[in-house]
Design a protein around this motif. Structure first.
Motif, mmCIF file in Angstrom:
data_model
loop_
_atom_site.group_PDB
_atom_site.id
_atom_site.type_symbol
_atom_site.label_atom_id
_atom_site.label_comp_id
_atom_site.label_asym_id
_atom_site.label_seq_id
_atom_site.Cartn_x
_atom_site.Cartn_y
_atom_site.Cartn_z
ATOM 1 N N SER A 31 44.546 -20.331 43.927
ATOM 2 C CA SER A 31 45.322 -20.387 42.701
ATOM 3 C C SER A 31 45.274 -19.011 42.061
ATOM 4 N N GLY A 32 46.441 -18.505 41.632
ATOM 5 C CA GLY A 32 46.477 -17.176 41.044
ATOM 6 C C GLY A 32 47.457 -17.093 39.899
ATOM 7 N N ALA A 33 47.235 -16.118 39.026
ATOM 8 C CA ALA A 33 48.133 -15.862 37.907
ATOM 9 C C ALA A 33 48.313 -14.364 37.752
ATOM 10 N N SER A 34 49.532 -13.945 37.405
ATOM 11 C CA SER A 34 49.855 -12.557 37.147
ATOM 12 C C SER A 34 49.483 -11.700 38.367
ATOM 13 N N ALA A 35 48.716 -10.622 38.174
ATOM 14 C CA ALA A 35 48.323 -9.819 39.328
ATOM 15 C C ALA A 35 47.498 -10.643 40.318
ATOM 16 N N GLY A 36 46.815 -11.678 39.819
ATOM 17 C CA GLY A 36 46.107 -12.593 40.711
ATOM 18 C C GLY A 36 47.058 -13.369 41.600
ATOM 19 N N ALA A 37 48.268 -13.640 41.097
ATOM 20 C CA ALA A 37 49.277 -14.308 41.915
ATOM 21 C C ALA A 37 49.765 -13.391 43.031
ATOM 22 N N VAL A 38 49.849 -12.094 42.747
ATOM 23 C CA VAL A 38 50.244 -11.130 43.781
ATOM 24 C C VAL A 38 49.185 -11.087 44.875
ATOM 25 N N ASN A 39 47.905 -10.995 44.493
ATOM 26 C CA ASN A 39 46.840 -11.044 45.497
ATOM 27 C C ASN A 39 46.884 -12.353 46.273
ATOM 28 N N LEU A 56 46.870 -24.405 54.272
ATOM 29 C CA LEU A 56 46.476 -23.684 53.071
ATOM 30 C C LEU A 56 47.286 -24.179 51.883
ATOM 31 N N GLN A 57 46.595 -24.434 50.764
ATOM 32 C CA GLN A 57 47.273 -24.796 49.524
ATOM 33 C C GLN A 57 47.357 -23.559 48.632
ATOM 34 N N LEU A 58 48.504 -23.368 48.000
ATOM 35 C CA LEU A 58 48.721 -22.197 47.159
ATOM 36 C C LEU A 58 49.364 -22.633 45.849
ATOM 37 N N PHE A 59 48.817 -22.137 44.729
ATOM 38 C CA PHE A 59 49.334 -22.467 43.399
ATOM 39 C C PHE A 59 49.461 -21.188 42.578
ATOM 40 N N VAL A 60 50.588 -21.055 41.903
ATOM 41 C CA VAL A 60 50.854 -19.879 41.082
ATOM 42 C C VAL A 60 51.251 -20.348 39.688
ATOM 43 N N SER A 61 50.632 -19.770 38.657
ATOM 44 C CA SER A 61 50.845 -20.193 37.275
ATOM 45 C C SER A 61 51.917 -19.362 36.592
ATOM 46 N N ASP A 78 60.769 -15.351 43.235
ATOM 47 C CA ASP A 78 60.992 -15.528 41.801
ATOM 48 C C ASP A 78 59.761 -16.113 41.114
ATOM 49 N N MET A 79 59.047 -16.997 41.799
ATOM 50 C CA MET A 79 57.876 -17.633 41.199
ATOM 51 C C MET A 79 56.734 -16.634 41.016
ATOM 52 N N ILE A 80 56.580 -15.712 41.970
ATOM 53 C CA ILE A 80 55.563 -14.670 41.814
ATOM 54 C C ILE A 80 55.952 -13.735 40.675
ATOM 55 N N VAL A 81 57.226 -13.358 40.622
ATOM 56 C CA VAL A 81 57.708 -12.479 39.555
ATOM 57 C C VAL A 81 57.557 -13.162 38.197
ATOM 58 N N ALA A 82 57.823 -14.464 38.130
ATOM 59 C CA ALA A 82 57.640 -15.196 36.877
ATOM 60 C C ALA A 82 56.185 -15.145 36.423
ATOM 61 N N SER A 83 55.273 -15.303 37.354
ATOM 62 C CA SER A 83 53.853 -15.295 37.028
ATOM 63 C C SER A 83 53.384 -13.938 36.517
ATOM 64 N N GLU A 108 64.931 -22.996 33.590
ATOM 65 C CA GLU A 108 63.908 -22.790 32.573
ATOM 66 C C GLU A 108 63.387 -21.352 32.621
ATOM 67 N N PRO A 109 63.129 -20.726 31.458
ATOM 68 C CA PRO A 109 62.613 -19.356 31.412
ATOM 69 C C PRO A 109 61.083 -19.328 31.457
ATOM 70 N N TYR A 110 60.548 -18.338 32.172
ATOM 71 C CA TYR A 110 59.089 -18.252 32.327
ATOM 72 C C TYR A 110 58.584 -16.841 32.054
ATOM 73 N N TRP A 111 57.372 -16.794 31.486
ATOM 74 C CA TRP A 111 56.632 -15.561 31.263
ATOM 75 C C TRP A 111 55.329 -15.601 32.077
ATOM 76 N N ASP A 112 54.560 -14.555 31.916
ATOM 77 C CA ASP A 112 53.282 -14.368 32.609
ATOM 78 C C ASP A 112 52.429 -15.637 32.549
ATOM 79 N N GLY A 113 51.881 -16.025 33.693
ATOM 80 C CA GLY A 113 51.080 -17.244 33.764
ATOM 81 C C GLY A 113 49.724 -17.129 33.118
ATOM 82 N N GLY A 114 49.260 -15.892 32.867
ATOM 83 C CA GLY A 114 47.927 -15.720 32.314
ATOM 84 C C GLY A 114 47.755 -16.288 30.926
ATOM 85 N N TYR A 115 48.842 -16.496 30.197
ATOM 86 C CA TYR A 115 48.732 -17.006 28.832
ATOM 87 C C TYR A 115 48.218 -18.444 28.794
ATOM 88 N N VAL A 116 48.577 -19.263 29.773
ATOM 89 C CA VAL A 116 48.212 -20.682 29.728
ATOM 90 C C VAL A 116 47.483 -21.172 30.983
#
Length: 362
Positions: free
Chosen positions: A56-64, A162-167, A187-192, A207-215
């Motif tokens: 599970s990753g968010a923002s730069a963590g989603a890129v990794n 492998l299970q993968l989740f991006v916020s 698009d989902m990685i860019v949204a995160s 639906e519009p999305y911002w950085d996943g790190g906020y929530v």
């Protein structure tokens, strides 16, 4: 509360886990400091004693996370190490990216504009008076092209081992949206990774999305509900604690960001710890059947020591030597964790967020 946790922790997990020490990875975002996570992953893959079941990753963590998943899907641990190394090399100043892609990557790795640098002064002027819809009306964000250059999304979607989740953060509702491997797109990685003071919100399914790190930095419960392992390793970049009181404007803004980007994570960790405590007290039944709960062993590798004292400007540093320094720090931290706690994996947690919030054994 219990009903919600039941959906995350319970269920009928009839499939038998595979042999070996299996683990889930939770990767925080943190700008250029994500190169520390690269180092952690590089050592874990090189060591070879752990099998990654979910990420599970968010923002730069989603890129990794997507680079790791892509490599594992296409060729296993060695390919994953190569994909991560290739991306971070391309993301550095020496990566020979086209100018427009270079600017996008630099912005991805900038956690907050620094007021006493030329780029910081420019960004401060732009973001104080103009929104991205004003100074970037054409919505130029070539990060998507860069991600697509590195990732075979069809291979990732087809990798059922492998299970993968991006916020990401839903702008309208303010709620967490977790994107899953089977439908993963660039698009989902860019949204995160979408920093709202720099880029237009990324629209997915209307639906519009911002950085996943906020929530969800990152989201933990989806990992628990979708995988067999009871071992969770958090790679934490944003310090939960600071010894010194922030006093300058830059220090205060940096600390606000650290607290904000840790809040959802700490909430989920407390929920996991709460379930474990109820199991230990005999108030919940442990198991994988209906009405039973799994006890999750929590582990952590954190950006600590000299690396943690890097100031906010470091999050803007895209020099490859800086990335290499962080990678080395990450490898060392992962090695220390395995040396100290490999035997704990599958047996007990090596960090107690209830007894001493924000502290860890490694």
């Amino acid at each position: 509360m219990i009903e919600f946790l039941s959906r995350a922790f319970g269920g009928d997990k009839s499939e038998k886990p595979k042999a070996g020490k299996r683990i889930n990875l939770a990767l925080q975002g943190g700008g250029a400091l994500g190169a520390f996570t690269w180092g952690v992953l590089d050592h874990l893959l090189d060591d070879g004693r752990l099998t990654i079941e979910g990420i599970s990753g968010a923002s730069a963590g989603a890129v990794n996370a997507i680079m790791l998943a892509d490599g594992l899907a296409r060729g296993g641990p060695d390919e994953a190490r190569k994909r991560l190394a290739d991306f971070w090399k391309a993301a550095s100043l020496g990566g020979n990216l086209p100018d427009v892609q270079r600017r996008a990557v630099d912005r991805l790795f900038s956690f907050w504009p620094i007021e006493d640098t030329p780029i910081g002064l420019w960004m401060q002027a732009m973001t104080r008076y103009l929104s991205p819809y004003d100074f970037n009306p054409l919505n130029i964000n070539p990060l998507k092209d860069l991600i697509e250059r590195f990732v075979d999304f069809s291979a990732v979607r087809a990798c059922t081992d492998l299970q993968l989740f991006v916020s990401a953060t839903n702008v309208r509702s303010g709620e967490l949206r977790v994107f899953r491997r089977e439908g993963m797109t660039a698009d989902m990685i860019v949204a995160s990774t979408c920093l709202p003071h720099l880029f237009h919100a990324v629209e997915i399914e209307g639906e519009p999305y911002w950085d996943g790190g906020y929530v969800g930095n990152p989201a933990l419960y989806p990992l628990i509900g979708a995988t067999q392992t009871e071992n969770l390793l958090l790679v934490q970049i944003n310090p939960p604690q600071r010894k010194q009181l922030p006093k300058t404007q830059a220090e205060i803004l940096a600390r606000i960001n650290e607290i904000t980007f840790n809040s959802s994570l700490m909430s989920e960790l407390r929920g996991i710890t709460f379930v474990g405590k109820l199991i230990d007290e005999g108030k919940l039944a442990r198991g994988t059947g209906a009405g039973q709960y799994r006890r999750i062993n929590i582990h952590r590798v954190a950006l600590t020591g000299s690396a943690q004292t890097l100031d906010t400007a470091s999050r803007l540093n895209t020099d490859y030597d800086f990335f290499e320094m962080l990678r080395t720090s990450g490898r060392r931290a992962a090695r220390r964790f395995l040396d100290a706690h490999y035997d704990d994996i599958g047996v007990r947690s090596s960090v107690d967020f209830e007894a001493a919030p924000g502290t860890a054994s490694a």
